[in-house]
Design an enzyme around this catalytic site. Structure first.
Site, PDB file in Angstrom:
ATOM      1  N   LYS A  32      39.758  44.290  53.577  1.00 44.20           N
ATOM      2  CA  LYS A  32      38.597  44.084  52.699  1.00 44.20           C
ATOM      3  C   LYS A  32      37.395  44.825  53.267  1.00 44.20           C
ATOM      4  CE  LYS A  32      35.945  40.143  52.300  1.00 44.20           C
ATOM      5  NZ  LYS A  32      34.510  40.473  52.180  1.00 44.20           N
ATOM      6  N   ASP A  59      34.897  44.883  48.141  1.00 48.28           N
ATOM      7  CA  ASP A  59      34.168  43.663  47.784  1.00 48.28           C
ATOM      8  C   ASP A  59      32.681  43.989  47.619  1.00 48.28           C
ATOM      9  OD1 ASP A  59      33.245  41.036  47.605  1.00 48.28           O
ATOM     10  OD2 ASP A  59      33.533  40.607  49.742  1.00 48.28           O
ATOM     11  N   LYS A  61      30.965  43.161  44.551  1.00 51.67           N
ATOM     12  CA  LYS A  61      30.381  42.130  43.654  1.00 51.67           C
ATOM     13  C   LYS A  61      29.364  42.703  42.664  1.00 51.67           C
ATOM     14  CE  LYS A  61      30.848  38.354  47.022  1.00 51.67           C
ATOM     15  NZ  LYS A  61      31.183  39.076  48.262  1.00 51.67           N
ATOM     16  N   ASP A  64      25.427  43.921  36.643  1.00 55.88           N
ATOM     17  CA  ASP A  64      24.376  44.745  36.023  1.00 55.88           C
ATOM     18  C   ASP A  64      24.655  44.779  34.525  1.00 55.88           C
ATOM     19  OD1 ASP A  64      22.324  46.736  35.583  1.00 55.88           O
ATOM     20  OD2 ASP A  64      22.612  47.401  37.651  1.00 55.88           O
ATOM     21  N   THR A 119      29.949  30.457  47.068  1.00 51.97           N
ATOM     22  CA  THR A 119      30.115  29.188  47.786  1.00 51.97           C
ATOM     23  C   THR A 119      28.854  28.817  48.561  1.00 51.97           C
ATOM     24  OG1 THR A 119      31.268  30.476  49.466  1.00 51.97           O
ATOM     25  CG2 THR A 119      32.624  29.145  48.010  1.00 51.97           C
ATOM     26  N   ARG A 211      36.865  36.464  60.793  1.00 48.22           N
ATOM     27  CA  ARG A 211      36.713  36.225  62.234  1.00 48.22           C
ATOM     28  C   ARG A 211      37.920  35.627  62.952  1.00 48.22           C
ATOM     29  NH1 ARG A 211      31.124  33.576  60.894  1.00 48.22           N
ATOM     30  NH2 ARG A 211      32.396  33.259  59.033  1.00 48.22           N
TER      31      ARG A 211
HETATM   32  O1  C5P Z   1      35.041  35.525  59.012  1.00 46.31           O
HETATM   33  P1  C5P Z   1      35.488  34.786  57.794  1.00 46.31           P
HETATM   34  O2  C5P Z   1      36.971  34.459  57.791  1.00 46.31           O
HETATM   35  O3  C5P Z   1      34.624  33.575  57.484  1.00 46.31           O
HETATM   36  O4  C5P Z   1      35.272  35.852  56.620  1.00 46.31           O
HETATM   37  C1  C5P Z   1      35.468  35.514  55.283  1.00 46.31           C
HETATM   38  C2  C5P Z   1      35.138  36.689  54.413  1.00 46.31           C
HETATM   39  O5  C5P Z   1      35.186  36.282  53.054  1.00 46.31           O
HETATM   40  C3  C5P Z   1      33.751  37.288  54.627  1.00 46.31           C
HETATM   41  O6  C5P Z   1      33.847  38.698  54.376  1.00 46.31           O
HETATM   42  C4  C5P Z   1      32.906  36.614  53.565  1.00 46.31           C
HETATM   43  O7  C5P Z   1      31.832  37.389  53.145  1.00 46.31           O
HETATM   44  C5  C5P Z   1      33.924  36.463  52.445  1.00 46.31           C
HETATM   45  N1  C5P Z   1      33.645  35.398  51.496  1.00 46.31           N
HETATM   46  C6  C5P Z   1      33.495  34.064  51.863  1.00 46.31           C
HETATM   47  N2  C5P Z   1      33.253  33.116  50.923  1.00 46.31           N
HETATM   48  C7  C5P Z   1      33.134  33.470  49.637  1.00 46.31           C
HETATM   49  C8  C5P Z   1      33.284  34.796  49.244  1.00 46.31           C
HETATM   50  C9  C5P Z   1      33.537  35.747  50.220  1.00 46.31           C
HETATM   51  O8  C5P Z   1      33.617  33.733  53.028  1.00 46.31           O
HETATM   52  N3  C5P Z   1      32.946  32.529  48.735  1.00 46.31           N
END
Ligand code: C5P
Length: 232
Positions: A32, A59, A61, A64, A119, A211
């Site tokens: 991603k 990603d 998003k 417009d 979220t 992460r």
């Molecule tokens: O590091 P982590 O596992 O929390 O990363 C989750 C990824 O998913 C990040 O790139 C974050 O921006 C994305 N994301 C999220 N929650 C959402 C939409 C996207 O954590 N509702």
């Protein structure tokens, strides 16, 4: 629907992301690319990672007017990404225009996924700031249904919402779920989390994991663990 683990490569530049991907040797995880990396490096970063043999979820998003989204989606489609996304709050007209823009002359196109409510938006803020006076679950399902009616392929949602989205929009409507953590890992700033195994059980189609893989001592082992738990 093929289940897969998408690795959120939230790095600030090319050197960092390439050093990370080099660790995987022959393995080619689904990657991603988010706004940070895309805005830092431009479309070349997409071409380069694609040329290494990875599938890509871009990603960005989009949100417009329909004409602008349509034209922008045509550009992203030519980048040959596998999946991209937009905000369902841009209306059905915007989503339909996006599909048109994304569709290549031969009829193929990347998967298009909608963000419903972020979220990070609480029901309280949605009511106070956006003047949306319905329960947030109802809003999320309504936006998901709008996306399905507009011809989109799925939504980004919490793993806790996957089952309900499938019951409202059909089992083939894709759920892409972040907020995944190992049972023995840190949750970080994610609040409502699930393990890869739980996400599999409740029917998520793709999990997005950042992460727990990117910050692991052994990212390849962490990725393999995700694959084993989620895909089996
Ligand atoms: O590091 P982590 O596992 O929390 O990363 C989750 C990824 O998913 C990040 O790139 C974050 O921006 C994305 N994301 C999220 N929650 C959402 C939409 C996207 O954590 N509702």
């Amino acid at each position: 629907m093929g289940k897969d683990v998408i690795v959120a490569c939230d790095f600030s530049g090319k050197d960092e992301v390439m050093a990370f991907l080099d660790k995987f040797k022959g393995r080619k995880p689904y990657v991603k690319i988010g706004m940070e990396l895309f805005y830092a490096e431009g479309p070349d970063i997409v071409r380069e990672i694609k040329a290494r043999g990875h599938k890509i979820f871009l990603d960005l998003k989009l949100h417009d007017i329909p004409n602008t989204v349509k034209k922008s989606m045509a550009v992203l489609s030519r980048l040959d990404v596998d999946m991209t996304n937009l905000h369902a709050s841009g209306t059905k007209a915007m989503m339909e225009a996006a599909i048109e823009g994304l569709t290549r002359p031969d009829g193929t196109r990347p998967l298009l996924i909608a963000v419903t409510q972020l979220t990070s938006t609480s029901e309280e803020r949605m009511k106070a700031d956006l003047l949306i006076n319905e329960p947030i679950d109802k809003v999320v399902m309504h936006y998901a249904k709008n996306a399905a009616d507009s011809g989109l392929d799925g939504v980004v949602c919490s793993p806790l919402e996957s089952e309900k989205v499938h019951s409202v929009c059909g089992k083939d409507f894709i759920t892409v779920t972040p907020g995944v953590r190992f049972s023995d890992g840190d949750t970080g700033d994610q609040v409502r989390v699930m393990t890869p195994a739980q996400a599999k059980k409740i029917g998520s189609d793709y999990i997005v994991v950042g992460r727990p893989i990117t910050a692991a001592d052994d990212p390849v082992a962490a990725y393999e663990r995700c694959i084993n738990e989620f895909v089996g």
